[in-house]
Design an enzyme around this catalytic site. Structure first.
Site, PDB file in Angstrom:
ATOM      1  N   HIS A 154       1.014  -1.282  -0.017  1.00  0.00           N
ATOM      2  CA  HIS A 154       0.157   0.127  -0.044  1.00  0.00           C
ATOM      3  C   HIS A 154       0.909   1.308  -0.101  1.00  0.00           C
ATOM      4  O   HIS A 154       1.966   1.160   0.294  1.00  0.00           O
ATOM      5  CB  HIS A 154      -0.990  -0.026   1.263  1.00  0.00           C
ATOM      6  CG  HIS A 154      -0.111   0.172   2.495  1.00  0.00           C
ATOM      7  ND1 HIS A 154       0.273  -0.948   3.313  1.00  0.00           N
ATOM      8  CD2 HIS A 154       0.137   1.279   3.223  1.00  0.00           C
ATOM      9  CE1 HIS A 154       0.820  -0.563   4.389  1.00  0.00           C
ATOM     10  NE2 HIS A 154       0.877   0.819   4.118  1.00  0.00           N
ATOM     11  N   HIS A 199      -5.925  -2.219   4.409  1.00  0.00           N
ATOM     12  CA  HIS A 199      -5.862  -0.944   3.897  1.00  0.00           C
ATOM     13  C   HIS A 199      -5.102  -1.214   2.566  1.00  0.00           C
ATOM     14  O   HIS A 199      -4.340  -1.976   2.449  1.00  0.00           O
ATOM     15  CB  HIS A 199      -5.423   0.139   4.428  1.00  0.00           C
ATOM     16  CG  HIS A 199      -3.878  -0.006   5.201  1.00  0.00           C
ATOM     17  ND1 HIS A 199      -3.421  -1.087   5.446  1.00  0.00           N
ATOM     18  CD2 HIS A 199      -3.206   1.044   5.140  1.00  0.00           C
ATOM     19  CE1 HIS A 199      -2.257  -0.908   5.971  1.00  0.00           C
ATOM     20  NE2 HIS A 199      -1.909   0.536   5.728  1.00  0.00           N
ATOM     21  N   HIS A 214       4.682   7.190   2.331  1.00  0.00           N
ATOM     22  CA  HIS A 214       5.572   6.062   2.354  1.00  0.00           C
ATOM     23  C   HIS A 214       4.801   5.120   1.366  1.00  0.00           C
ATOM     24  O   HIS A 214       3.643   5.050   1.331  1.00  0.00           O
ATOM     25  CB  HIS A 214       5.812   5.440   3.711  1.00  0.00           C
ATOM     26  CG  HIS A 214       4.479   4.816   4.329  1.00  0.00           C
ATOM     27  ND1 HIS A 214       3.746   5.320   5.385  1.00  0.00           N
ATOM     28  CD2 HIS A 214       4.011   3.821   4.161  1.00  0.00           C
ATOM     29  CE1 HIS A 214       2.804   4.644   5.639  1.00  0.00           C
ATOM     30  NE2 HIS A 214       2.944   3.764   5.277  1.00  0.00           N
ATOM     31  N   HIS A 246       1.155  -0.473  15.064  1.00  0.00           N
ATOM     32  CA  HIS A 246       0.144   0.301  14.812  1.00  0.00           C
ATOM     33  C   HIS A 246      -1.206   0.134  15.486  1.00  0.00           C
ATOM     34  O   HIS A 246      -1.574  -1.216  15.506  1.00  0.00           O
ATOM     35  CB  HIS A 246      -0.153   0.595  13.363  1.00  0.00           C
ATOM     36  CG  HIS A 246       0.713   1.262  12.400  1.00  0.00           C
ATOM     37  ND1 HIS A 246       1.502   2.466  12.498  1.00  0.00           N
ATOM     38  CD2 HIS A 246       1.345   0.645  11.258  1.00  0.00           C
ATOM     39  CE1 HIS A 246       2.262   2.676  11.496  1.00  0.00           C
ATOM     40  NE2 HIS A 246       2.317   1.449  11.011  1.00  0.00           N
ATOM     41  N   TYR A 255       9.758   1.701   9.944  1.00  0.00           N
ATOM     42  CA  TYR A 255       9.729   2.681   9.012  1.00  0.00           C
ATOM     43  C   TYR A 255      11.304   3.232   8.835  1.00  0.00           C
ATOM     44  O   TYR A 255      11.733   3.395   9.865  1.00  0.00           O
ATOM     45  CB  TYR A 255       8.882   4.022   9.224  1.00  0.00           C
ATOM     46  CG  TYR A 255       7.692   3.845   9.257  1.00  0.00           C
ATOM     47  CD1 TYR A 255       6.889   4.050   8.011  1.00  0.00           C
ATOM     48  CD2 TYR A 255       6.873   3.253  10.250  1.00  0.00           C
ATOM     49  CE1 TYR A 255       5.437   3.803   7.975  1.00  0.00           C
ATOM     50  CE2 TYR A 255       5.597   3.075  10.327  1.00  0.00           C
ATOM     51  CZ  TYR A 255       4.842   3.396   9.006  1.00  0.00           C
ATOM     52  OH  TYR A 255       3.327   3.091   8.993  1.00  0.00           O
ATOM     53  N   GLU A 265       8.072   1.517   4.471  1.00  0.00           N
ATOM     54  CA  GLU A 265       7.645   0.708   5.630  1.00  0.00           C
ATOM     55  C   GLU A 265       7.581  -0.818   5.103  1.00  0.00           C
ATOM     56  O   GLU A 265       7.467  -0.996   4.038  1.00  0.00           O
ATOM     57  CB  GLU A 265       6.269   0.763   5.884  1.00  0.00           C
ATOM     58  CG  GLU A 265       5.417   0.074   7.087  1.00  0.00           C
ATOM     59  CD  GLU A 265       4.102   0.084   7.108  1.00  0.00           C
ATOM     60  OE1 GLU A 265       3.482   0.578   6.155  1.00  0.00           O
ATOM     61  OE2 GLU A 265       3.659  -0.101   8.347  1.00  0.00           O
TER      62      GLU A 265
HETATM   63 FE   LIG Z   1       1.784   2.049   6.006  1.00  0.00          FE
END
Ligand SMILES: [Fe+2]
Length: 307
Positions: A154, A199, A214, A246, A255, A265
């Site tokens: 993503h 996501h 990112h 997260h 990261y 990431e």
């Molecule tokens: Fe991400």
């Protein structure tokens, strides 16, 4: 499984300042596989578990950042249908002929209210994996390079008209909102999915248009995230934050920056999203834990450094 006609994120084109340094980073350190180059000097890369020819395009340029992010759709008919709907929405739509990117069919490029360029395409040549499709081994020696990135996953982008881009992706392209970050009634972040991942695209409200936060790549396990941290230490790759978790999407993550200053990431784990799910809501007073669950606090660099 396509829930929307849009199958998945298929590629990202990243600008780099120095191509040899970028290749050391993306191939030797992340473990992406070089699959081609073209006459423009662009280099094509893929993760070891990706079957299409490429998922990352590196282009040498004077400034870092993202040129565009592409999504694969399920058929040429869907490509045509969505091109029409994008035009009706008011997007500037450009049809880029097959072959402009090697191994990729016709692309429908469109702009977004946050100023980012996106593309849809229906066809990309099949390259396959070292394991093959018949009686495959779970992995192959080719997979064991660097951080052992499995695939591109993503992007997270920053831009001004967050609600406009969310409207475009939900109403035109059929994405679902998995998670929202709210400051009162103002949406400041949105996590969008076109399938069953938590996501496929995330967008954060930001004063400037067209900023790249990112590109993210999937690893197999949390142990692999820790191994990625060892590689970051060993090769003195500039670390942003992590390893941590997260709250949003539950991903276990780290990261860091490529030699041009683009943030990367690598992560493992999220949850399965189903399209009947109501969006998860995060409130501004819990933002620290939403972003970095262990620290429960934000890192200023993570919020402000974009390319
Ligand atoms: Fe991400």
């Amino acid at each position: 499984m396509s829930l929307t006609g849009v199958l998945r994120p298929g590629h990202v084109s990243i600008r780099v300042l120095d191509l040899p340094a970028a290749l050391t980073h993306y191939v030797d350190r992340l473990g992406l596989i070089e699959s081609d180059r073209d006459e423009q000097g662009r280099v094509y890369l893929k993760g070891w578990d990706e079957r299409d020819w490429f998922s990352v395009v590196l282009r040498e340029a004077d400034a870092p950042g993202m040129d565009y992010m592409g999504f694969k759709v399920d058929s040429p008919a869907t490509l045509d249908r969505l091109a029409g709907r994008l035009r009706e929405f008011g997007c500037k739509v450009e049809r880029i002929p097959a072959g402009e990117l090697k191994h990729c069919g016709e692309r429908v490029r469109f702009d977004s209210p946050t100023g980012h360029s996106f593309e849809l395409y229906a066809q990309k040549d099949y390259l396959g994996t070292a394991m093959g499709l018949q009686n495959p081994d779970p992995w192959h020696e080719e997979c064991l390079k660097g951080m052992q990135v499995q695939r591109f996953d993503h992007c997270l982008l920053y831009g001004d008209d967050l609600d406009g881009t969310v409207k475009l992706f939900t109403e035109v392209l059929g994405f679902h909102i998995s998670e929202n970050v709210m400051d009162g009634e103002l949406r400041i972040g949105c996590f969008l999915t076109c399938g069953m991942k938590a996501h496929d695209l995330a967008i954060i409200r930001h004063p400037e248009k067209n900023r790249f936060h990112h590109a993210s790549f999937m690893l197999g396990t949390w142990e692999d995230v820790l191994r990625a941290a060892d590689i970051i230490g060993r090769f003195k790759i500039p670390l942003d934050i992590g390893p941590t978790r997260h709250g949003i999407t539950r991903g276990r993550t780290i990261y860091f920056f490529d030699p041009s200053g683009n943030r990367n990431e690598v992560f493992s784990g999220d949850y399965t999203y189903y399209p009947d799910y109501e969006p998860i809501r995060w409130t501004a007073d819990s933002l620290g834990g939403a972003i970095f669950y262990h620290d429960q606090a934000l890192n200023e660099r993570f919020l402000t450094v974009v390319t």
